[in-house]
Structures are given as structure tokens and as C-alpha cells.
Write a protein that holds these residues in place. Structure first.
Motif, PDB file in Angstrom:
ATOM      1  N   TYR A 128      -9.503  29.085 -32.617  1.00 18.88           N
ATOM      2  CA  TYR A 128     -10.286  28.009 -33.236  1.00 18.88           C
ATOM      3  C   TYR A 128      -9.714  26.641 -32.871  1.00 18.88           C
ATOM      4  O   TYR A 128     -10.446  25.733 -32.473  1.00 18.88           O
ATOM      5  N   GLU A 129      -8.413  26.479 -32.988  1.00 22.47           N
ATOM      6  CA  GLU A 129      -7.788  25.188 -32.693  1.00 22.47           C
ATOM      7  C   GLU A 129      -7.989  24.796 -31.236  1.00 22.47           C
ATOM      8  O   GLU A 129      -8.280  23.638 -30.930  1.00 22.47           O
ATOM      9  N   ALA A 130      -7.854  25.765 -30.332  1.00 23.73           N
ATOM     10  CA  ALA A 130      -8.066  25.484 -28.909  1.00 23.73           C
ATOM     11  C   ALA A 130      -9.523  25.133 -28.630  1.00 23.73           C
ATOM     12  O   ALA A 130      -9.815  24.189 -27.884  1.00 23.73           O
ATOM     13  N   LEU A 131     -10.454  25.875 -29.233  1.00 23.77           N
ATOM     14  CA  LEU A 131     -11.881  25.592 -29.039  1.00 23.77           C
ATOM     15  C   LEU A 131     -12.249  24.232 -29.629  1.00 23.77           C
ATOM     16  O   LEU A 131     -13.005  23.467 -29.026  1.00 23.77           O
ATOM     17  N   ARG A 132     -11.709  23.918 -30.764  1.00 23.16           N
ATOM     18  CA  ARG A 132     -11.952  22.624 -31.405  1.00 23.16           C
ATOM     19  C   ARG A 132     -11.506  21.475 -30.500  1.00 23.16           C
ATOM     20  O   ARG A 132     -12.145  20.435 -30.432  1.00 23.16           O
ATOM     21  N   ASP A 133     -10.408  21.713 -29.772  1.00 19.95           N
ATOM     22  CA  ASP A 133      -9.853  20.687 -28.891  1.00 19.95           C
ATOM     23  C   ASP A 133     -10.425  20.740 -27.479  1.00 19.95           C
ATOM     24  O   ASP A 133      -9.953  20.030 -26.590  1.00 19.95           O
ATOM     25  N   GLY A 134     -11.430  21.629 -27.257  1.00 19.48           N
ATOM     26  CA  GLY A 134     -12.116  21.680 -25.974  1.00 19.48           C
ATOM     27  C   GLY A 134     -11.436  22.507 -24.904  1.00 19.48           C
ATOM     28  O   GLY A 134     -11.716  22.351 -23.718  1.00 19.48           O
ATOM     29  N   HIS A 135     -10.558  23.416 -25.297  1.00 17.73           N
ATOM     30  CA  HIS A 135      -9.840  24.256 -24.333  1.00 17.73           C
ATOM     31  C   HIS A 135     -10.454  25.664 -24.260  1.00 17.73           C
ATOM     32  O   HIS A 135      -9.772  26.659 -24.473  1.00 17.73           O
ATOM     33  N   ASP A 136     -11.727  25.721 -23.924  1.00 12.65           N
ATOM     34  CA  ASP A 136     -12.444  27.001 -23.895  1.00 12.65           C
ATOM     35  C   ASP A 136     -11.791  28.019 -22.967  1.00 12.65           C
ATOM     36  O   ASP A 136     -11.641  29.187 -23.313  1.00 12.65           O
ATOM     37  N   GLU A 137     -11.418  27.586 -21.776  1.00 12.42           N
ATOM     38  CA  GLU A 137     -10.856  28.518 -20.789  1.00 12.42           C
ATOM     39  C   GLU A 137      -9.579  29.169 -21.306  1.00 12.42           C
ATOM     40  O   GLU A 137      -9.297  30.322 -20.990  1.00 12.42           O
ATOM     41  N   GLU A 138      -8.822  28.449 -22.099  1.00 13.29           N
ATOM     42  CA  GLU A 138      -7.562  28.958 -22.641  1.00 13.29           C
ATOM     43  C   GLU A 138      -7.792  30.189 -23.517  1.00 13.29           C
ATOM     44  O   GLU A 138      -7.027  31.147 -23.476  1.00 13.29           O
ATOM     45  N   VAL A 139      -8.844  30.186 -24.323  1.00 16.28           N
ATOM     46  CA  VAL A 139      -9.072  31.291 -25.255  1.00 16.28           C
ATOM     47  C   VAL A 139      -9.699  32.512 -24.582  1.00 16.28           C
ATOM     48  O   VAL A 139      -9.624  33.611 -25.121  1.00 16.28           O
ATOM     49  N   LEU A 140     -10.288  32.339 -23.430  1.00 17.77           N
ATOM     50  CA  LEU A 140     -10.895  33.486 -22.742  1.00 17.77           C
ATOM     51  C   LEU A 140      -9.861  34.548 -22.401  1.00 17.77           C
ATOM     52  O   LEU A 140     -10.190  35.726 -22.266  1.00 17.77           O
ATOM     53  N   ALA A 141      -8.605  34.153 -22.291  1.00 16.10           N
ATOM     54  CA  ALA A 141      -7.538  35.115 -22.001  1.00 16.10           C
ATOM     55  C   ALA A 141      -7.348  36.122 -23.135  1.00 16.10           C
ATOM     56  O   ALA A 141      -6.771  37.190 -22.933  1.00 16.10           O
ATOM     57  N   LEU A 142      -7.854  35.808 -24.327  1.00 13.66           N
ATOM     58  CA  LEU A 142      -7.745  36.723 -25.460  1.00 13.66           C
ATOM     59  C   LEU A 142      -8.757  37.869 -25.387  1.00 13.66           C
ATOM     60  O   LEU A 142      -8.609  38.871 -26.081  1.00 13.66           O
ATOM     61  N   CYS A 143      -9.779  37.719 -24.576  1.00 14.71           N
ATOM     62  CA  CYS A 143     -10.843  38.730 -24.498  1.00 14.71           C
ATOM     63  C   CYS A 143     -10.325  40.022 -23.882  1.00 14.71           C
ATOM     64  O   CYS A 143      -9.632  40.011 -22.872  1.00 14.71           O
ATOM     65  N   THR A 144     -10.688  41.121 -24.518  1.00 14.99           N
ATOM     66  CA  THR A 144     -10.312  42.437 -24.016  1.00 14.99           C
ATOM     67  C   THR A 144     -11.485  43.136 -23.335  1.00 14.99           C
ATOM     68  O   THR A 144     -11.294  44.050 -22.552  1.00 14.99           O
ATOM     69  N   HIS A 145     -12.705  42.719 -23.682  1.00 14.93           N
ATOM     70  CA  HIS A 145     -13.928  43.343 -23.181  1.00 14.93           C
ATOM     71  C   HIS A 145     -14.970  42.275 -22.884  1.00 14.93           C
ATOM     72  O   HIS A 145     -14.830  41.128 -23.296  1.00 14.93           O
ATOM     73  N   ARG A 146     -16.028  42.683 -22.204  1.00 12.27           N
ATOM     74  CA  ARG A 146     -17.169  41.802 -21.933  1.00 12.27           C
ATOM     75  C   ARG A 146     -18.430  42.650 -21.937  1.00 12.27           C
ATOM     76  O   ARG A 146     -18.389  43.864 -21.760  1.00 12.27           O
ATOM     77  N   LYS A 147     -19.550  41.975 -22.155  1.00 10.46           N
ATOM     78  CA  LYS A 147     -20.852  42.626 -22.015  1.00 10.46           C
ATOM     79  C   LYS A 147     -21.262  42.497 -20.560  1.00 10.46           C
ATOM     80  O   LYS A 147     -21.045  41.457 -19.950  1.00 10.46           O
ATOM     81  N   ASN A 148     -21.870  43.534 -20.001  1.00 13.63           N
ATOM     82  CA  ASN A 148     -22.218  43.477 -18.582  1.00 13.63           C
ATOM     83  C   ASN A 148     -23.563  42.820 -18.320  1.00 13.63           C
ATOM     84  O   ASN A 148     -23.991  42.743 -17.186  1.00 13.63           O
ATOM     85  N   SER A 149     -24.229  42.324 -19.366  1.00 11.60           N
ATOM     86  CA  SER A 149     -25.441  41.534 -19.181  1.00 11.60           C
ATOM     87  C   SER A 149     -25.592  40.593 -20.372  1.00 11.60           C
ATOM     88  O   SER A 149     -25.023  40.825 -21.443  1.00 11.60           O
ATOM     89  N   LEU A 150     -26.364  39.548 -20.170  1.00 11.44           N
ATOM     90  CA  LEU A 150     -26.513  38.532 -21.200  1.00 11.44           C
ATOM     91  C   LEU A 150     -27.184  39.069 -22.457  1.00 11.44           C
ATOM     92  O   LEU A 150     -26.752  38.816 -23.571  1.00 11.44           O
ATOM     93  N   LEU A 151     -28.237  39.834 -22.305  1.00  4.96           N
ATOM     94  CA  LEU A 151     -28.982  40.362 -23.453  1.00  4.96           C
ATOM     95  C   LEU A 151     -28.702  41.842 -23.621  1.00  4.96           C
ATOM     96  O   LEU A 151     -29.436  42.695 -23.129  1.00  4.96           O
TER      97      LEU A 151
END
Length: 103
Positions: free
Chosen positions: A64-87
Motif C-alpha cells: 500500500y505504501e509503495a503504491l501510494r507513493d507511485g512505485h507500482d513496479e516495486e510491488v509486482l515482485a510480491l506476485c506469486t501468480h498471474r491470470k493468463n488473460s485479462l477477462l
């Protein structure tokens, strides 16, 4: 972080949102334990705060603190999974942290 599944979603209203799910089944059925966005950390519906491990809560607060400060790329490292399509689509583990893309 035990078996928690973390997926990043780009939203129109809140920007990047990271969602923590207790396991893959919960992620498949969209039952989040908590989420972090630039607005704060939100506990999921029917989830008691005391059931969230301190490590997960601390990571969500840091996200939250990183996103609030505009550091989106920094938090992506926390992701363990992804969806393989948008919908919808399948949920896939992130093998190579250098190639993170999110729904």
C-alpha cells in the motif's frame, strides 16, 4: 508466506491492486483474504484480521505504501501468480519474476 497466492490486477478506479488469496482454490473463486491498493489495505469479506499472518499483513501494508507513493513496479515482485488473460483465464504461477504481466 505459506500457501498464499498473490495476484496483481490493474483497475480503472484504484490503479494496481494486489490481492492475497489463502490458496489457489480461493483465487480461482475470487475469495480474497485481503488486498492492497494506493488507497490502503482492505480485509476481504468475512475475513477476520487476526486470521491474517503478520508477515502477510506487513507485506500488504508495505505494498500500500509503495503504491501510494507511485512505485507500482516495486510491488509486482510480491506476485506469486498471474491470470493468463485479462477477462478470466487460468491462474498460472510466475516462474520468471522478470516477466510479470497481470490481468
Amino acid at each position: 508466506m505459506s500457501s498464499f497466492v498473490v495476484i496483481g490486477y490493474h483497475t480503472i478506479q484504484d490503479g494496481l491492486v494486489l490481492r492475497w488469496y489463502r490458496d489457489l482454490d480461493a483465487a480461482t473463486h475470487h475469495v480474497e483474504a485481503l488486498s492492497a491498493s494506493r488507497n490502503g489495505v482492505l480485509v476481504g469479506r468475512g475475513v477476520y484480521l487476526h486470521t491474517i499472518p503478520d508477515l502477510v499483513l506487513n507485506l500488504a501494508t508495505s505494498a500500500y505504501e509503495a503504491l501510494r507513493d507511485g512505485h507500482d513496479e516495486e510491488v509486482l515482485a510480491l506476485c506469486t501468480h498471474r491470470k493468463n488473460s485479462l477477462l478470466g483465464g487460468r491462474i498460472e504461477p510466475i516462474e520468471d519474476k522478470g516477466e510479470v504481466s497481470h490481468g
